[in-house]
Enzyme design. Structure first.
Site, PDB file in Angstrom:
ATOM      1  N   LEU A 123      79.605  48.964 -60.005  1.00  0.00           N
ATOM      2  CA  LEU A 123      79.723  49.769 -61.220  1.00  0.00           C
ATOM      3  C   LEU A 123      79.141  51.163 -61.006  1.00  0.00           C
ATOM      4  O   LEU A 123      79.782  52.173 -61.286  1.00  0.00           O
ATOM      5  CB  LEU A 123      79.003  49.079 -62.388  1.00  0.00           C
ATOM      6  N   THR A 124      77.916  51.241 -60.485  1.00  0.00           N
ATOM      7  CA  THR A 124      77.199  52.511 -60.361  1.00  0.00           C
ATOM      8  C   THR A 124      77.882  53.462 -59.374  1.00  0.00           C
ATOM      9  O   THR A 124      78.336  53.050 -58.303  1.00  0.00           O
ATOM     10  CB  THR A 124      75.762  52.253 -59.895  1.00  0.00           C
ATOM     11  N   PHE A 154      74.444  52.278 -54.393  1.00  0.00           N
ATOM     12  CA  PHE A 154      73.354  51.335 -54.683  1.00  0.00           C
ATOM     13  C   PHE A 154      73.884  49.922 -54.954  1.00  0.00           C
ATOM     14  O   PHE A 154      73.403  49.230 -55.859  1.00  0.00           O
ATOM     15  CB  PHE A 154      72.514  51.803 -55.890  1.00  0.00           C
ATOM     16  N   ILE A 155      74.856  49.496 -54.179  1.00  0.00           N
ATOM     17  CA  ILE A 155      75.495  48.204 -54.437  1.00  0.00           C
ATOM     18  C   ILE A 155      74.843  47.100 -53.606  1.00  0.00           C
ATOM     19  O   ILE A 155      74.934  47.090 -52.372  1.00  0.00           O
ATOM     20  CB  ILE A 155      77.007  48.273 -54.144  1.00  0.00           C
ATOM     21  N   GLY A 337      41.533  46.164 -53.939  1.00  0.00           N
ATOM     22  CA  GLY A 337      40.919  47.327 -53.301  1.00  0.00           C
ATOM     23  C   GLY A 337      41.731  47.782 -52.106  1.00  0.00           C
ATOM     24  O   GLY A 337      42.958  47.711 -52.101  1.00  0.00           O
ATOM     25  N   GLU A 361      70.104  47.343 -63.237  1.00  0.00           N
ATOM     26  CA  GLU A 361      70.746  46.615 -64.339  1.00  0.00           C
ATOM     27  C   GLU A 361      70.290  47.126 -65.706  1.00  0.00           C
ATOM     28  O   GLU A 361      70.051  46.354 -66.638  1.00  0.00           O
ATOM     29  CB  GLU A 361      70.531  45.110 -64.191  1.00  0.00           C
TER      30      GLU A 361
END
Length: 377
Positions: A123-124, A154-155, A337, A361
């Site tokens: 999608l992206t 970015f898949i 720490g 997402e």
């Protein structure tokens, strides 16, 4: 959360799997950036990658509470493995389950559930992140086929996928109503992927661009109808938020586990860190927020199983659990720490992994938009 007997048994089974299979592997995958095929096969064998897929298509046929349990317990140890699980279980499976034809389910959903094939959800784009409606990838109808051109970024699983669910424009004049969803096989000419991204966290999953250059996509690989792409994507992401919220919950619980273990062992000023009131108050705050996130996650899963609307609940669960995961990981590292800053301790990896949960997402800000829209409607 009061689980049913079958959920308690599932939780134990997943915990046993995690203890046996994900002991030292998360640290190794973090170094190599590769998830062993053997692990993928085992996840498939135990139906962890197909929890909500119907049995007739090779899945477990279980409910969303079960899916949340699987995601929480796996992500408690390894966020990368959780990402692989949710990518197949929801992002790739749900579009085909909810909108696909019987033929598409048989050809793609079944091998996906059985672990015979790996899927990706595309999608992206470089210019369409949170603004998912700003798609540029285009599929033009040419006879009995669509000609697909464009680039996705970015898949998850892009470098290793056998097919991808691709959202592309079929009518630019209609905006988001002009998008459609397709199943595109990686073996087709013109389908390629970019270099594996050198990510900050979830390094055990392979992520890259997908590039489509005049890819011929048969009409029968259109999911649903033309113009349904954005609807299919949003429907998928809404249900998928349960998985990501449960993943965030798992990361938060895992970070808390590490903080408790470390502070009960580390001695400073003649006593363990766990004996100091500041440590106790910090742990108490972390525990309370993790438990609150757990209630949101499983409340959403139960409502989904009851066929109730979860638009607001899913966004609240994803938003809150993701933010809690980041906060708890930060505090857990602080309690370690200097030791928390080196890779010998799991909290260093968990801290980096947690950051993605507020981004992918649907960012936390997008979730806030959905929540506000629901409340102020």
């Amino acid at each position: 959360m009061l689980f049913k007997k079958e959920h308690i048994l599932l939780q134990k089974a997943v915990r046993d799997f995690v203890k046996k299979e994900l002991d030292t592997l998360p640290a190794e995958m973090d170094k190599t950036g590769v998830m062993p095929r053997e692990l993928m096969d085992k996840l498939a064998r135990y139906k962890f990658i197909s929890t909500i897929v119907p049995k007739e298509y090779g899945g477990a046929g279980a409910d969303y509470v079960s899916y949340a349990i699987v995601m929480e317990e796996i992500s408690r140890k390894c966020c990368s493995t959780g990402t692989f699980v949710t990518a197949g279980s929801s992002l790739v499976a749900l579009p085909i389950m909810n909108f696909g034809t019987d033929a598409q389910k048989e050809k793609y959903l079944k091998p996906l559930a059985l672990g015979e094939q790996i899927g990706a959800f595309a999608l992206t784009e470089p210019g369409a992140g949170s603004d998912a409606g700003a798609q540029q990838a285009e599929a033009v109808l040419d006879g009995d086929n669509y000609i697909l051109n464009g680039r996705k970024c970015f898949i998850t699983n892009a470098p290793i996928c056998d097919f991808a669910i691709v959202i592309a424009m079929t009518d630019k004049s209609k905006g988001v109503r002009g998008t459609s969803a397709f199943i595109v096989e990686s073996s087709w000419e013109g389908f390629s992927h970019g270099a594996h991204e050198d990510k900050m966290g979830i390094r055990g999953t392979e992520t890259s661009d997908l590039v489509f250059q005049n890819v011929v996509v048969p009409k029968e690989n259109l999911i649903g109808k033309e113009g349904m792409g954005f609807k299919i994507a949003m429907n998928t992401l809404e249900a998928g938020r349960i998985g990501v919220a449960a993943q965030a919950l798992g990361v938060a619980q895992g970070a808390l586990d590490e903080a408790i273990k470390y502070t009960k062992q580390r001695i400073q000023f003649g006593k363990t860190l766990s004996k100091f009131q500041n440590t106790q108050f910090t742990i108490a705050d972390m525990e309370t927020k993790v438990c609150a996130a757990r209630l949101l996650v499983y409340d959403t899963a139960e409502k989904k199983d009851a066929h109730m609307k979860i638009e607001k609940e899913g966004s609240m669960a994803k938003y809150y659990a993701a933010e809690v995961a980041n906060e708890v990981a930060y505090k857990a590292l602080q309690l370690h720490g200097g030791y928390g800053y080196i890779k010998d301790y799991p909290i260093e990896r968990m801290y980096r992994d947690a950051r993605i949960l507020s981004i992918y997402e649907g960012t936390s800000q997008v979730q806030q938009m959905v929540i506000a829209a629901s409340v102020l409607r």
